[in-house]
Design an enzyme around this catalytic site. Sequence first.
Site, mmCIF file in Angstrom:
data_model
loop_
_atom_site.group_PDB
_atom_site.id
_atom_site.type_symbol
_atom_site.label_atom_id
_atom_site.label_comp_id
_atom_site.label_asym_id
_atom_site.label_seq_id
_atom_site.Cartn_x
_atom_site.Cartn_y
_atom_site.Cartn_z
ATOM 1 N N GLU A 110 -58.774 -62.937 -19.721
ATOM 2 C CA GLU A 110 -58.077 -63.284 -20.975
ATOM 3 C C GLU A 110 -56.735 -63.967 -20.690
ATOM 4 O OE1 GLU A 110 -58.844 -59.229 -22.498
ATOM 5 O OE2 GLU A 110 -59.327 -60.254 -24.374
ATOM 6 N N GLU A 130 -65.698 -55.641 -20.569
ATOM 7 C CA GLU A 130 -65.180 -54.525 -21.384
ATOM 8 C C GLU A 130 -66.302 -53.697 -21.992
ATOM 9 O OE1 GLU A 130 -63.952 -57.570 -21.353
ATOM 10 O OE2 GLU A 130 -61.762 -57.547 -21.523
HETATM 11 N N1 3HC Z 1 -57.503 -50.549 -13.820
HETATM 12 C C1 3HC Z 1 -57.052 -49.622 -12.961
HETATM 13 N N2 3HC Z 1 -57.611 -49.392 -11.776
HETATM 14 C C2 3HC Z 1 -58.665 -50.138 -11.438
HETATM 15 C C3 3HC Z 1 -59.187 -51.131 -12.285
HETATM 16 C C4 3HC Z 1 -58.565 -51.326 -13.529
HETATM 17 N N3 3HC Z 1 -58.985 -52.252 -14.400
HETATM 18 N N4 3HC Z 1 -60.248 -51.707 -11.677
HETATM 19 C C5 3HC Z 1 -60.384 -51.097 -10.481
HETATM 20 N N5 3HC Z 1 -59.436 -50.152 -10.340
HETATM 21 C C6 3HC Z 1 -59.231 -49.257 -9.203
HETATM 22 C C7 3HC Z 1 -60.444 -48.403 -8.937
HETATM 23 O O1 3HC Z 1 -60.442 -47.250 -9.760
HETATM 24 C C8 3HC Z 1 -60.250 -48.078 -7.476
HETATM 25 O O2 3HC Z 1 -59.269 -47.068 -7.418
HETATM 26 P P1 3HC Z 1 -59.251 -46.017 -6.231
HETATM 27 O O3 3HC Z 1 -59.015 -46.806 -4.993
HETATM 28 O O4 3HC Z 1 -58.169 -45.086 -6.611
HETATM 29 O O5 3HC Z 1 -60.614 -45.398 -6.259
HETATM 30 C C9 3HC Z 1 -59.639 -49.353 -6.910
HETATM 31 O O6 3HC Z 1 -59.110 -50.058 -8.043
HETATM 32 C C10 3HC Z 1 -60.618 -50.270 -6.223
HETATM 33 O O7 3HC Z 1 -61.722 -50.481 -7.091
HETATM 34 P P2 3HC Z 1 -63.206 -50.634 -6.542
HETATM 35 O O8 3HC Z 1 -63.499 -49.518 -5.615
HETATM 36 O O9 3HC Z 1 -64.095 -50.820 -7.716
HETATM 37 O O10 3HC Z 1 -63.050 -51.981 -5.693
HETATM 38 P P3 3HC Z 1 -64.076 -53.151 -5.496
HETATM 39 O O11 3HC Z 1 -63.395 -54.093 -4.589
HETATM 40 O O12 3HC Z 1 -65.424 -52.623 -5.155
HETATM 41 O O13 3HC Z 1 -64.236 -53.839 -6.952
HETATM 42 C C11 3HC Z 1 -63.486 -54.794 -9.023
HETATM 43 C C12 3HC Z 1 -63.159 -54.487 -7.539
HETATM 44 C C13 3HC Z 1 -64.645 -55.811 -9.106
HETATM 45 C C14 3HC Z 1 -62.253 -55.372 -9.646
HETATM 46 C C15 3HC Z 1 -63.919 -53.493 -9.722
HETATM 47 O O14 3HC Z 1 -62.955 -52.498 -9.460
HETATM 48 C C16 3HC Z 1 -64.064 -53.590 -11.209
HETATM 49 O O15 3HC Z 1 -65.080 -54.028 -11.689
HETATM 50 N N6 3HC Z 1 -63.023 -53.138 -11.961
HETATM 51 C C17 3HC Z 1 -63.082 -53.019 -13.377
HETATM 52 C C18 3HC Z 1 -62.937 -54.343 -14.060
HETATM 53 C C19 3HC Z 1 -62.932 -54.159 -15.549
HETATM 54 O O16 3HC Z 1 -63.750 -53.500 -16.124
HETATM 55 N N7 3HC Z 1 -61.963 -54.793 -16.208
HETATM 56 C C20 3HC Z 1 -61.831 -54.717 -17.619
HETATM 57 C C21 3HC Z 1 -60.862 -53.626 -17.955
HETATM 58 S S1 3HC Z 1 -60.760 -53.396 -19.720
HETATM 59 C C22 3HC Z 1 -59.750 -54.652 -20.261
HETATM 60 O O17 3HC Z 1 -59.373 -55.501 -19.503
HETATM 61 C C23 3HC Z 1 -59.358 -54.584 -21.698
HETATM 62 C C24 3HC Z 1 -58.761 -55.849 -22.181
HETATM 63 O O18 3HC Z 1 -59.739 -56.652 -22.783
HETATM 64 C C25 3HC Z 1 -57.707 -55.585 -23.212
#
Ligand code: 3HC
Length: 706
Positions: A110, A130
């Site tokens: 975004e 999301e």
């Molecule tokens: N917020 C906070 N922490 C996050 C995070 C996030 N969005 N995404 C990942 N983390 C943390 C994980 O919990 C993990 O923490 P830990 O080391 O304490 O266990 C650490 O980051 C590493 O994450 P992964 O083990 O998943 O690392 P990978 O390298 O395998 O993957 C990634 C990285 C592809 C970025 C994956 O973490 C992921 O898919 N994250 C979520 C992405 C997501 O869903 N984003 C949307 C959030 S909602 C949003 O944005 C709302 C908006 O529209 C207003």
Amino acid sequence: MTSTPDAAPVNCELRGNLLLVTVDNPPVNALGVEVRRGLVAAIEAAEAYAVAKAVLIVGAGRNFIAGADIREFGKPPQMPTLPDVCNRIEACSKPVIVAIHGAALGGGLEIALAAHYRLAVAGAKLGLPEVLLGLLPGAGGTQRAPRLIGAEAALSLMLSGKHIGAQDALKMGLVDRVGQSDDVLTEGLTYAQQLLSEHAPVRRTRDAQGLADTDAGAAAIAVARADTAKKSRGLLSPLKIVDCVNAALTLPFEDGLRFERARFIECLDSPQRAALVHAFQAERQVQKAPETRSAQPRPIASAGVVGGGTMGAGIAVALLDAGLPVTMIERDDASLARGRAHVDKVYDGLIAKGRLTHDAKAKKLARFAGSTSYDALAEADVVIEAVFEDMAVKQAVFAELDRVCKPGAVLATNTSYLDIDAIAAGIARPQDVIGLHFFSPAHVMKLLEVVVPARVSADVVATAFDLAKKLRKVPVRAGVCDGFIGNRMLAVYRAAADHLMEEGASPYQIDKAVRELGFPMGPYQVIDLAGGDIGWATRKRRASTRDPNARYVQIPDRLCERGWFGQKTSRGFYRYEAGQRAGTPDPEVEAIIDAERERAGITPRAFSDEQIVRRYMAAMINEGANVIHERIALRPLDVDVTLMNGFGFPAWRGGPMHYADTIGLPALLADIREFEKRDPLFWKPSPLLVELVERGETFASLNRAM
Ligand code: 3HC
Ligand code: NAI
């Protein structure tokens, strides 16, 4: 790009006439409040510095920005909000360019949509996932994405949550350019300089024309709405996403943003969001078993599989898909040919669905070898045994492995129930023996129970977790007991379903009630799918050790005695027409159930769906609590991940232990005490549940404490 641990979460640096803004918030540059403030400050600074003619935003570390900080959800909002940040970026009077590497997900994308120009390098992952967290893009994504790439493509991104690569993003119009190299900073700087030299104007996505063809937009929305209504299975956010895209089509931009915000807050406040974020975090927590911190994994460059049946073949495919060379051992040539044929069949199925090419299959199979001699396993780094579920057969296999395998090879069993300590005790290297419990179909199902026997060395456990990562499985650490975490709980909640059936509920009502809770199938549909004969064989094997006072419902045995094993015999709890996977209720089964009730002296009574669900869930949760109490599972979240990834528990309910917290442990315990009055042998409240209720605590408190 490298990140510096003590750096501010957003750094600004003048590079000639460009303000370079680096988001540096390890591990994934999530948009926590400090990042949001930093980004707004950076834009203000860019406007203030006359020398800065444009802004380039990049991410430090492995990602651009992974989205909103999910740890802030459910807490009081802190200013500025993410929509404010995006609006501020879009409003900037100087061109804002983003250069994306790694994840640009959710709020991260975004931010990119709010910028004026977008570049991505190879390896970038762009998406609006999301929906997988029970949310919708809430920082203008539902309004900007359709304007940029059209309603159909935007809906597909937002409803699937899928990640796309740089080239696909370019084709879709989500980015303007793909970098020539994967050096995101150099690519970004070059692109920004080019834009400056061309006097590229500020170009706002809010003014983009992706929705100009209103008929096409309306048609895409209608299709998505009909499809989502069918598929969203209890989820709230998908239909709201469709509504938001409709708002993008029909309302002015600012009104659309307000519409989106209201829907986003509804989702944010919903229990589904809490459950799905719990599921996301729990899946990451389970990877961190104590041994993964204390020991180094052994290298795994080759694998062996003993047994080429249902599981052996699926495990071989999983290993081949992870790029490992695999040697399969079978009893004789005919069984080996069947094992090969199983593996072939899996790949041919993928080819038929267009998910694999003949060439790719040939490449995978070039790493596959079969033998009837254990000597072929001499060089394997890990061997996974998947022969018949019989202690003597397994012990004989392990004796052979002990004879032929090189020192340090990891020797794993895929047993469902057997005592792995006993398997390990039979050979000279118990420290190398571990359980790797896959679920059927093994190349598809995400769950892998890593079963840790008493004498295994820590580095073997660490190796199992490392292997799980290579296989893209979700590993859960489990202790040795009959059925480990998942199957042990399954035995109990299935028994509760059988009790309900004998007392008056039909299997069809039970299945329906369980499906309505969010499971893809009810327990009797699952039995028909897997084959009733499997459970029957186990029941017969255990008959001599079963507590004679324990309640034993004989209905499933009556069906098996007639050869009604489910789908494969066209009859089970349901009847199956040729070629049909969905069954229809069978009056003859109902007559058998009636006769069994009579034989057991039970007068049937009516149950509401809610009563069924309460009993079924109480049995599941109570056994989950026992599993944690006995340290078979490390924490409640390990139980949740097991049930969600291996047993169809709906992720939007967060797993049984999370679900228990949402209904309240005192109410749950009261139910169990009520059921206990009728059947005290089956319904013993778990000591852990009793303790938590006494202390006024939740299962979540244990997740935090451990
Ligand atoms: N917020 C906070 N922490 C996050 C995070 C996030 N969005 N995404 C990942 N983390 C943390 C994980 O919990 C993990 O923490 P830990 O080391 O304490 O266990 C650490 O980051 C590493 O994450 P992964 O083990 O998943 O690392 P990978 O390298 O395998 O993957 C990634 C990285 C592809 C970025 C994956 O973490 C992921 O898919 N994250 C979520 C992405 C997501 O869903 N984003 C949307 C959030 S909602 C949003 O944005 C709302 C908006 O529209 C207003
Ligand atoms: P299966 O009967 O389909 O396959 C077993 C295979 O082992 C057969 O091909 C047989 O020829 C081979 N075999 C038997 N003895 C052998 C020996 N001494 N050496 C080499 N090969 C030998 O059984 P399935 O379903 O694949 O189960 C295998 C194991 O996996 C069992 O321990 C089972 O409990 C476990 N398991 C099964 C699951 C399932 O859903 N089927 C799920 C998870 C675990």
